[in-house]
Design a protein around this motif. Sequence first.
Motif, mmCIF file in Angstrom:
data_model
loop_
_atom_site.group_PDB
_atom_site.id
_atom_site.type_symbol
_atom_site.label_atom_id
_atom_site.label_comp_id
_atom_site.label_asym_id
_atom_site.label_seq_id
_atom_site.Cartn_x
_atom_site.Cartn_y
_atom_site.Cartn_z
ATOM 1 N N LYS A 160 0.825 -1.207 0.000
ATOM 2 C CA LYS A 160 0.000 0.000 0.000
ATOM 3 C C LYS A 160 0.861 1.260 0.000
ATOM 4 O O LYS A 160 0.388 2.343 -0.366
ATOM 5 C CB LYS A 160 -0.952 0.013 1.192
ATOM 6 C CG LYS A 160 -0.294 0.012 2.556
ATOM 7 C CD LYS A 160 -1.348 0.025 3.655
ATOM 8 C CE LYS A 160 -0.732 -0.128 5.042
ATOM 9 N NZ LYS A 160 -1.760 -0.080 6.115
ATOM 10 N N MET A 161 2.142 1.130 0.410
ATOM 11 C CA MET A 161 3.039 2.289 0.377
ATOM 12 C C MET A 161 3.299 2.770 -1.047
ATOM 13 O O MET A 161 3.781 3.875 -1.261
ATOM 14 C CB MET A 161 4.386 1.952 1.025
ATOM 15 C CG MET A 161 4.294 1.554 2.478
ATOM 16 S SD MET A 161 3.807 -0.206 2.598
ATOM 17 C CE MET A 161 3.498 -0.346 4.356
ATOM 18 N N PHE A 162 3.008 1.916 -2.048
ATOM 19 C CA PHE A 162 3.226 2.293 -3.435
ATOM 20 C C PHE A 162 1.986 2.915 -4.081
ATOM 21 O O PHE A 162 1.980 3.191 -5.281
ATOM 22 C CB PHE A 162 3.651 1.075 -4.265
ATOM 23 C CG PHE A 162 5.014 0.544 -3.910
ATOM 24 C CD1 PHE A 162 5.884 1.263 -3.105
ATOM 25 C CD2 PHE A 162 5.422 -0.691 -4.376
ATOM 26 C CE1 PHE A 162 7.137 0.772 -2.768
ATOM 27 C CE2 PHE A 162 6.679 -1.201 -4.057
ATOM 28 C CZ PHE A 162 7.532 -0.461 -3.243
ATOM 29 N N VAL A 167 0.295 9.185 -4.851
ATOM 30 C CA VAL A 167 -0.180 10.452 -4.307
ATOM 31 C C VAL A 167 0.512 11.546 -5.104
ATOM 32 O O VAL A 167 1.722 11.742 -4.980
ATOM 33 C CB VAL A 167 0.132 10.593 -2.803
ATOM 34 C CG1 VAL A 167 -0.331 11.955 -2.301
ATOM 35 C CG2 VAL A 167 -0.524 9.494 -2.000
ATOM 36 N N GLY A 168 -0.245 12.230 -5.942
ATOM 37 C CA GLY A 168 0.379 13.206 -6.832
ATOM 38 C C GLY A 168 1.319 12.511 -7.804
ATOM 39 O O GLY A 168 0.986 11.466 -8.358
ATOM 40 N N GLU A 169 2.502 13.060 -7.995
ATOM 41 C CA GLU A 169 3.447 12.492 -8.951
ATOM 42 C C GLU A 169 4.289 11.370 -8.356
ATOM 43 O O GLU A 169 5.042 10.717 -9.077
ATOM 44 C CB GLU A 169 4.362 13.592 -9.490
ATOM 45 C CG GLU A 169 3.620 14.650 -10.292
ATOM 46 C CD GLU A 169 4.556 15.584 -11.015
ATOM 47 O OE1 GLU A 169 5.276 15.121 -11.920
ATOM 48 O OE2 GLU A 169 4.564 16.772 -10.678
ATOM 49 N N VAL A 194 7.225 10.260 -0.154
ATOM 50 C CA VAL A 194 7.210 11.450 0.700
ATOM 51 C C VAL A 194 8.122 11.239 1.910
ATOM 52 O O VAL A 194 8.883 12.130 2.312
ATOM 53 C CB VAL A 194 5.772 11.767 1.148
ATOM 54 C CG1 VAL A 194 5.755 12.993 2.056
ATOM 55 C CG2 VAL A 194 4.867 12.002 -0.063
ATOM 56 N N ILE A 195 8.072 10.034 2.496
ATOM 57 C CA ILE A 195 8.907 9.718 3.655
ATOM 58 C C ILE A 195 10.370 9.595 3.254
ATOM 59 O O ILE A 195 11.268 10.155 3.897
ATOM 60 C CB ILE A 195 8.417 8.423 4.319
ATOM 61 C CG1 ILE A 195 7.017 8.629 4.883
ATOM 62 C CG2 ILE A 195 9.378 7.963 5.418
ATOM 63 C CD1 ILE A 195 6.359 7.368 5.377
ATOM 64 N N PHE A 196 10.650 8.859 2.174
ATOM 65 C CA PHE A 196 12.027 8.682 1.720
ATOM 66 C C PHE A 196 12.690 10.026 1.416
ATOM 67 O O PHE A 196 13.886 10.228 1.704
ATOM 68 C CB PHE A 196 12.077 7.796 0.480
ATOM 69 C CG PHE A 196 11.957 6.328 0.770
ATOM 70 C CD1 PHE A 196 12.353 5.802 1.982
ATOM 71 C CD2 PHE A 196 11.449 5.463 -0.185
ATOM 72 C CE1 PHE A 196 12.253 4.437 2.247
ATOM 73 C CE2 PHE A 196 11.344 4.096 0.065
ATOM 74 C CZ PHE A 196 11.743 3.590 1.284
ATOM 75 N N VAL A 247 11.786 5.530 13.946
ATOM 76 C CA VAL A 247 10.873 4.538 13.375
ATOM 77 C C VAL A 247 9.649 5.267 12.845
ATOM 78 O O VAL A 247 9.022 6.056 13.569
ATOM 79 C CB VAL A 247 10.443 3.501 14.434
ATOM 80 C CG1 VAL A 247 9.439 2.516 13.825
ATOM 81 C CG2 VAL A 247 11.659 2.766 14.984
ATOM 82 N N ILE A 248 9.310 4.999 11.599
ATOM 83 C CA ILE A 248 8.148 5.658 11.003
ATOM 84 C C ILE A 248 7.422 4.680 10.091
ATOM 85 O O ILE A 248 8.051 3.890 9.387
ATOM 86 C CB ILE A 248 8.591 6.929 10.241
ATOM 87 C CG1 ILE A 248 7.388 7.716 9.742
ATOM 88 C CG2 ILE A 248 9.529 6.587 9.094
ATOM 89 C CD1 ILE A 248 7.756 9.123 9.279
ATOM 90 N N ALA A 249 6.104 4.715 10.126
ATOM 91 C CA ALA A 249 5.308 3.816 9.289
ATOM 92 C C ALA A 249 5.310 4.302 7.851
ATOM 93 O O ALA A 249 5.093 5.486 7.581
ATOM 94 C CB ALA A 249 3.881 3.732 9.817
ATOM 95 N N GLY A 250 5.540 3.384 6.931
ATOM 96 C CA GLY A 250 5.602 3.742 5.522
ATOM 97 C C GLY A 250 4.273 4.097 4.909
ATOM 98 O O GLY A 250 4.215 4.592 3.782
ATOM 99 N N ASP A 251 3.176 3.860 5.645
ATOM 100 C CA ASP A 251 1.856 4.219 5.130
ATOM 101 C C ASP A 251 1.318 5.488 5.780
ATOM 102 O O ASP A 251 0.136 5.785 5.697
ATOM 103 C CB ASP A 251 0.865 3.066 5.329
ATOM 104 C CG ASP A 251 0.751 2.636 6.783
ATOM 105 O OD1 ASP A 251 1.458 3.203 7.641
ATOM 106 O OD2 ASP A 251 -0.057 1.729 7.069
ATOM 107 N N ASN A 252 2.191 6.234 6.458
ATOM 108 C CA ASN A 252 1.823 7.524 7.040
ATOM 109 C C ASN A 252 2.049 8.634 6.034
ATOM 110 O O ASN A 252 3.109 8.699 5.404
ATOM 111 C CB ASN A 252 2.684 7.826 8.277
ATOM 112 C CG ASN A 252 2.049 7.339 9.561
ATOM 113 O OD1 ASN A 252 0.949 6.810 9.571
ATOM 114 N ND2 ASN A 252 2.749 7.520 10.659
#
Length: 319
Positions: free
Chosen positions: A23-25, A28-30, A36-38, A109-114
């Motif tokens: 779901k991280m893929f 959102v926009g371009e 956004v996190i990376f 630590v951060i969730a990739g779906d945030n």
Amino acid sequence: MKAVVLAGGYATRMWPITKHRPKMFLPVGEGTVIDVIFEDLEADDRIDEVFVSTNERFEEHFEEFLADAPYEKPTLSVEETVEEDEKFGVVGALAQLIDREGVEDDLLVIAGDNLLSFDVSEFVDFFESNGTPCLAAYDVGSKQRARSYGLVQLDGTRVVDFQEKPEDPQSTLVSIACYAFPAETLPDFDTYLADGNNPDEPGWFMQWLQERGTVHAFTFDGAWFDIGTPESYLEAVSWYLDGDAFVHEDAAVENSELGENVHVMAGASVTNSRLERTVVFRDAVIHDADIRDSIVDEDTHVENLDLSNALIGAHSHLE
């Protein structure tokens, strides 16, 4: 400082859209949610390595994504699971990653779906100024919604009480999946698990830490989206697009009305149709249709239909 991006969930509530992709893929926009996190992590010189914690099912997806991406810091760290019921839980997976990768530094630590409205560097600044375990907290504005998260009570920025998914929330300030831990607290993961505590929700771990020492909370205004359902994903897209329609230059839109918050990806074709708050994936074909609040996956054909709140899986043909 090291960072971990949590990307091991199976997102079953968004199937079929996320059955064969992380779901991280989701776009959102371009870019994608995880881009956004990376981008934030790449820009912060204090973070020298980023571990992407995922599962065996999506390992190849992430390998391909990172091979084509411009980021230099991320590396994969794979947990040995392929199904939801095999997962170790977030705390368990983090403990294993710390051991597997030999992490001895401060850890973000951060969730990739945030999807966050603040720069991660602001949170790192806050963490460094306090020198304690830290979490990010957001006011969701609804006690009903707060029941799904870890509720925090503060004295200034210090957490004085923490309740994981309370039945009767006394406030609406919740902990989100963004944490930082000083290097000396990393052995606490193993201690917590050895004592038989909940290995799944990191909120239980933060509550355990708060009961034994000082935990601080970084609060922020703006927006936060925990992308785990179709509705939350469409809300995130709507926030990002801010009422606009985004049509990729390689998409074709003819004789159609695109309302607010519509994203049409490359290779898609929309003719004689009306779309509102809808995401259309690559190479989908929509003809003579009225579609609202929906997600149309790639290589799908939709014709002569009126759809609302629909999830249409890849390679479907509906007319």
